[in-house]
Design a protein around this motif. Structure first.
Motif, PDB file in Angstrom:
ATOM      1  N   SER A  24     -19.801 137.216  19.531  1.00 37.54           N
ATOM      2  CA  SER A  24     -18.349 137.407  19.496  1.00 37.54           C
ATOM      3  C   SER A  24     -17.846 137.409  20.926  1.00 37.54           C
ATOM      4  O   SER A  24     -18.308 138.219  21.743  1.00 37.54           O
ATOM      5  CB  SER A  24     -17.993 138.733  18.817  1.00 37.54           C
ATOM      6  N   PRO A  25     -16.925 136.520  21.255  1.00 38.29           N
ATOM      7  CA  PRO A  25     -16.479 136.423  22.646  1.00 38.29           C
ATOM      8  C   PRO A  25     -15.580 137.589  23.039  1.00 38.29           C
ATOM      9  O   PRO A  25     -15.091 138.332  22.190  1.00 38.29           O
ATOM     10  CB  PRO A  25     -15.690 135.107  22.661  1.00 38.29           C
ATOM     11  N   GLY A  28      -9.454 137.224  23.913  1.00 43.60           N
ATOM     12  CA  GLY A  28      -8.656 136.274  24.687  1.00 43.60           C
ATOM     13  C   GLY A  28      -9.408 135.060  25.166  1.00 43.60           C
ATOM     14  O   GLY A  28      -8.815 134.146  25.747  1.00 43.60           O
ATOM     15  N   HIS A  29     -10.714 135.025  24.938  1.00 40.06           N
ATOM     16  CA  HIS A  29     -11.533 133.882  25.363  1.00 40.06           C
ATOM     17  C   HIS A  29     -11.722 132.914  24.203  1.00 40.06           C
ATOM     18  O   HIS A  29     -11.959 133.325  23.064  1.00 40.06           O
ATOM     19  CB  HIS A  29     -12.900 134.360  25.852  1.00 40.06           C
ATOM     20  N   ASP A  30     -11.640 131.610  24.523  1.00 37.45           N
ATOM     21  CA  ASP A  30     -11.757 130.606  23.470  1.00 37.45           C
ATOM     22  C   ASP A  30     -12.961 129.686  23.638  1.00 37.45           C
ATOM     23  O   ASP A  30     -13.201 128.826  22.790  1.00 37.45           O
ATOM     24  CB  ASP A  30     -10.471 129.771  23.391  1.00 37.45           C
ATOM     25  N   GLU A  51     -12.637 124.920  20.771  1.00 42.50           N
ATOM     26  CA  GLU A  51     -11.870 124.396  19.636  1.00 42.50           C
ATOM     27  C   GLU A  51     -12.793 123.935  18.510  1.00 42.50           C
ATOM     28  O   GLU A  51     -12.597 122.871  17.909  1.00 42.50           O
ATOM     29  CB  GLU A  51     -10.960 123.245  20.094  1.00 42.50           C
ATOM     30  N   GLU A  52     -13.813 124.736  18.241  1.00 38.88           N
ATOM     31  CA  GLU A  52     -14.736 124.536  17.134  1.00 38.88           C
ATOM     32  C   GLU A  52     -15.582 123.271  17.252  1.00 38.88           C
ATOM     33  O   GLU A  52     -16.198 122.843  16.267  1.00 38.88           O
ATOM     34  CB  GLU A  52     -13.974 124.549  15.794  1.00 38.88           C
ATOM     35  N   GLU A  53     -15.617 122.703  18.443  1.00 35.46           N
ATOM     36  CA  GLU A  53     -16.428 121.499  18.646  1.00 35.46           C
ATOM     37  C   GLU A  53     -17.407 121.706  19.803  1.00 35.46           C
ATOM     38  O   GLU A  53     -17.101 122.408  20.775  1.00 35.46           O
ATOM     39  CB  GLU A  53     -15.532 120.296  18.956  1.00 35.46           C
ATOM     40  N   GLU A  54     -18.554 121.058  19.698  1.00 36.27           N
ATOM     41  CA  GLU A  54     -19.519 121.074  20.785  1.00 36.27           C
ATOM     42  C   GLU A  54     -18.994 120.140  21.877  1.00 36.27           C
ATOM     43  O   GLU A  54     -18.848 118.932  21.670  1.00 36.27           O
ATOM     44  CB  GLU A  54     -20.894 120.609  20.297  1.00 36.27           C
ATOM     45  N   TYR A  72     -13.060 132.067  17.150  1.00 33.19           N
ATOM     46  CA  TYR A  72     -13.776 131.779  18.406  1.00 33.19           C
ATOM     47  C   TYR A  72     -15.205 132.329  18.439  1.00 33.19           C
ATOM     48  O   TYR A  72     -15.932 132.025  19.391  1.00 33.19           O
ATOM     49  CB  TYR A  72     -13.019 132.279  19.644  1.00 33.19           C
ATOM     50  N   SER A  73     -15.610 133.103  17.448  1.00 36.94           N
ATOM     51  CA  SER A  73     -16.999 133.550  17.432  1.00 36.94           C
ATOM     52  C   SER A  73     -17.912 132.351  17.226  1.00 36.94           C
ATOM     53  O   SER A  73     -17.463 131.269  16.820  1.00 36.94           O
ATOM     54  CB  SER A  73     -17.225 134.601  16.350  1.00 36.94           C
TER      55      SER A  73
END
Lengths: 115, 115
Positions: A24-25, A28-30, A51-54, A72-73
């Protein structure tokens, strides 16, 4: 404000098994990055999610895969475990380019032992 | 392959002594970071240096970035037992497309300060 959290803290698996590690970040971190730190070595970059992409990947085989969720986890999955996968797996989060993205904040890591 | 070489690998000194740790590479980095890591924990950022020739001070710690942005040094004055730990340097490189750079770590310098 909670920092980066990782679970589990320790994990013991046998060769050939599969494992999932969670991160879990910081609030505020994405952007989430994963690193592998073998005993006596510096961390090695596995991959980074945004943004959910590698977005970037280090020199690791396809047995290593990941995922980032809308909150963002992130998860790191390792299939067909080898003895050499034993290491401390570190998750780091950062606020992204708009927020001064060079600063990565590391979690305490998950210690994986493969027997 | 970009490599960051750290020296020395191990350092054992008495409290009150001064020491310098070096981080060298053949590659240019957009910035370079120094971390300190204690056993069982993730690395904690000490400083980021960005400009060639930059010098930053953090209490008894002095960090310098080489003019060509390929090397850096960490100098500790009057070391204390609390300075004991693994010191890691990490280079940051940006990739095209605006993606934030991942960290390339050296193997670290294991410092032991004895009373």
């Amino acid at each position: 404000d909670a920092g980066v959290t990782q679970s589990p803290t320790h994990l013991i698996k046998t060769r050939g098994q599969q494992v999932t590690l969670r991160c879990s970040p910081k609030s505020g971190h994405d952007t989430v990055s994963w690193y592998q730190q073998a005993l006596g070595q510096g961390p090695q970059f596995i991959f980074q999610y945004y943004e959910e992409e590698e977005r970037q990947r280090g020199n690791f085989p396809d047995r290593f895969s990941g995922h980032q969720f809308p909150n963002y986890s992130s998860e790191l999955n390792v299939n067909a475990l080898l003895l050499g996968d034993s290491a401390l797996y570190l998750c780091a989060s950062s606020p992204g380019l708009a927020g001064g993205g060079d600063t990565q904040y590391f979690g305490p890591g998950t210690r994986l032992t493969v027997l | 392959t970009q490599l960051l070489e750290q020296s020395p690998q191990f350092l054992s000194i008495q409290e009150g002594e001064n020491l310098t740790v070096y981080c060298n590479s053949s590659s240019v980095f957009s910035s370079l970071q120094w971390y300190r890591q204690e056993p069982g924990e993730g690395p904690v950022l000490l400083v980021t240096v960005v400009t060639g020739g930059e010098v930053k001070k953090l209490k008894r710690l002095t960090f310098q970035f080489g003019d060509a942005r390929k090397d850096s040094s960490l100098h500790i004055t009057a070391a204390q037992t609390g300075d004991t730990g693994l010191y890691l340097c990490a280079g940051v490189k940006y990739y095209y497309g605006g993606s934030q750079g991942n960290l390339i770590f050296g193997k670290g310098t294991k410092l032991s300060v004895k009373p």
